[in-house]
Design an enzyme around this catalytic site. Structure first.
Site, PDB file in Angstrom:
ATOM      1  N   ALA A  54     -52.940  -5.359   3.077  1.00 53.98           N
ATOM      2  CA  ALA A  54     -51.954  -6.694   2.912  1.00 53.98           C
ATOM      3  C   ALA A  54     -52.633  -7.440   1.796  1.00 53.98           C
ATOM      4  O   ALA A  54     -53.910  -7.368   1.554  1.00 53.98           O
ATOM      5  CB  ALA A  54     -51.777  -7.507   3.897  1.00 53.98           C
ATOM      6  N   TYR A  71     -47.504 -16.613   1.260  1.00 56.38           N
ATOM      7  CA  TYR A  71     -48.235 -15.588   2.027  1.00 56.38           C
ATOM      8  C   TYR A  71     -47.523 -15.253   3.038  1.00 56.38           C
ATOM      9  O   TYR A  71     -46.865 -14.291   3.538  1.00 56.38           O
ATOM     10  CB  TYR A  71     -49.671 -15.909   2.211  1.00 56.38           C
ATOM     11  CG  TYR A  71     -50.383 -15.015   3.247  1.00 56.38           C
ATOM     12  CD1 TYR A  71     -50.412 -13.570   3.102  1.00 56.38           C
ATOM     13  CD2 TYR A  71     -50.496 -15.475   4.627  1.00 56.38           C
ATOM     14  CE1 TYR A  71     -50.995 -13.004   4.104  1.00 56.38           C
ATOM     15  CE2 TYR A  71     -51.233 -14.730   5.626  1.00 56.38           C
ATOM     16  CZ  TYR A  71     -51.451 -13.313   5.410  1.00 56.38           C
ATOM     17  OH  TYR A  71     -52.047 -12.433   6.376  1.00 56.38           O
ATOM     18  N   ILE A 101     -48.669   2.644  -2.102  1.00 54.38           N
ATOM     19  CA  ILE A 101     -47.873   2.274  -1.221  1.00 54.38           C
ATOM     20  C   ILE A 101     -46.465   2.301  -1.830  1.00 54.38           C
ATOM     21  O   ILE A 101     -45.346   2.174  -1.187  1.00 54.38           O
ATOM     22  CB  ILE A 101     -48.169   1.233  -0.367  1.00 54.38           C
ATOM     23  CG1 ILE A 101     -48.293   0.023  -1.509  1.00 54.38           C
ATOM     24  CG2 ILE A 101     -49.355   1.478   0.458  1.00 54.38           C
ATOM     25  CD1 ILE A 101     -48.464  -1.298  -0.546  1.00 54.38           C
TER      26      ILE A 101
END
Length: 289
Positions: A57, A122, A36
């Site tokens: 993620a 997060y 990515i």
């Protein structure tokens, strides 16, 4: 419709790979297939796609507190790259986000346009990822926020509870954090629906109803016994968040308002979390035979 999914081993990506849609072809790409952080590689991977779902993620909430650089790299910079590739190819992107973008202090369900206020690394990284996406994509960008995701695949609260209930004489489970469990199977369908219907903006998707982690655990035990996944019931006690300290703070009330979801996702009615849990445990019971 040809859909590329970024993510392969995660719960939602796995559920996406299991969908049986005659008019949809889904290709899940893991780290071994695409980087990515390589724009040219993303452009090649998306070359023949009609849409992209980002189901990847950094989700280790507690570890994130000590690995902030890596967390923001994946959850923000990575999302930016995916969005840039989609913009270059003029294809839509559906991105999965989280209830952790909120602090949990509101006391009633969060609307899609409420201001984000994360209380941990997060959540902050996911909020920044949303911002990066909408800074690049307008009508071609869709964020679906969710919470408490579980599946018959991978590691999650449900499977952890089943294991501990089989091993321990008793359990203490946090009873003062309130949210909504989400079965990854229907979350996967929602992501595909969003692409098929060219949705843009922010939507909230969780199962219907609310629960504490304690409520959730009680139902896991009851249904686990009913379906033969557990032999006996053990005492489960509700404990306070302060009795179970973790490196990352959790929102105390992170229920997501789904009024808009119910208006738009008309072909996918929301199902109560306990019914969804029963469905998933049926799958686990079948797999264990």
């Amino acid at each position: 419709m040809n859909i590329v999914v970024i993510g392969k081993s995660g719960q939602v990506a796995w559920e996406l790979s299991q969908l049986n849609c005659s008019d949809v072809q889904i290709n899940c790409l893991g780290r071994d297939n695409v980087d990515i952080f390589d724009i040219d590689g993303l452009l090649d991977a998306f070359g023949t796609a009609d849409g992209v779902i980002n189901a990847s993620a950094y989700t280790a909430v507690d570890l994130a507190e000590s690995e902030s650089e890596e967390v923001f790299k994946v959850n923000s910079a990575g999302v930016k790259n995916i969005a840039l590739a989609c913009k270059s190819l003029s294809i839509p992107l559906v991105h999965i986000s989280t209830d952790f973008v909120f602090d949990g202090d509101k006391g009633y369900p969060y609307l899609v346009d409420d201001a984000v206020s994360p209380i941990g690394v997060y959540g902050a990284s996911k909020a920044e990822g949303e911002s990066e996406l909408f800074g690049i994509l307008n009508d071609n960008g869709c964020v679906i926020r969710t919470s408490w995701v579980y599946s018959s695949h991978g590691n999650n609260f449900v499977k952890t509870m089943l294991r501990l209930m089989a091993e321990k004489p008793a359990l203490g489970v946090v009873g003062d954090q309130i949210g909504s469990p989400t079965y990854a199977g229907d979350l996967a369908k929602a992501c595909v629906f969003a692409l098929q219907n060219k949705l843009s903006g922010i939507y909230h998707w969780t199962d219907d109803g609310i629960a504490s982690w304690y409520d959730f655990a009680i139902s896991i035990q009851e249904l686990g016994i009913e379906k033969g996944l557990l032999d006996n019931a053990i005492p489960i006690n509700a404990i306070r968040t302060e009795d179970y300290p973790t490196p990352a703070k959790r929102p105390s009330y992170s229920v997501l308002d789904k009024t808009l979801t119910k208006e738009v996702f008309t072909d996918l009615p929301l199902v109560h979390w306990r019914k969804q849990l029963s469905r998933m445990l049926d799958k686990l019971a079948k797999q264990s035979k």
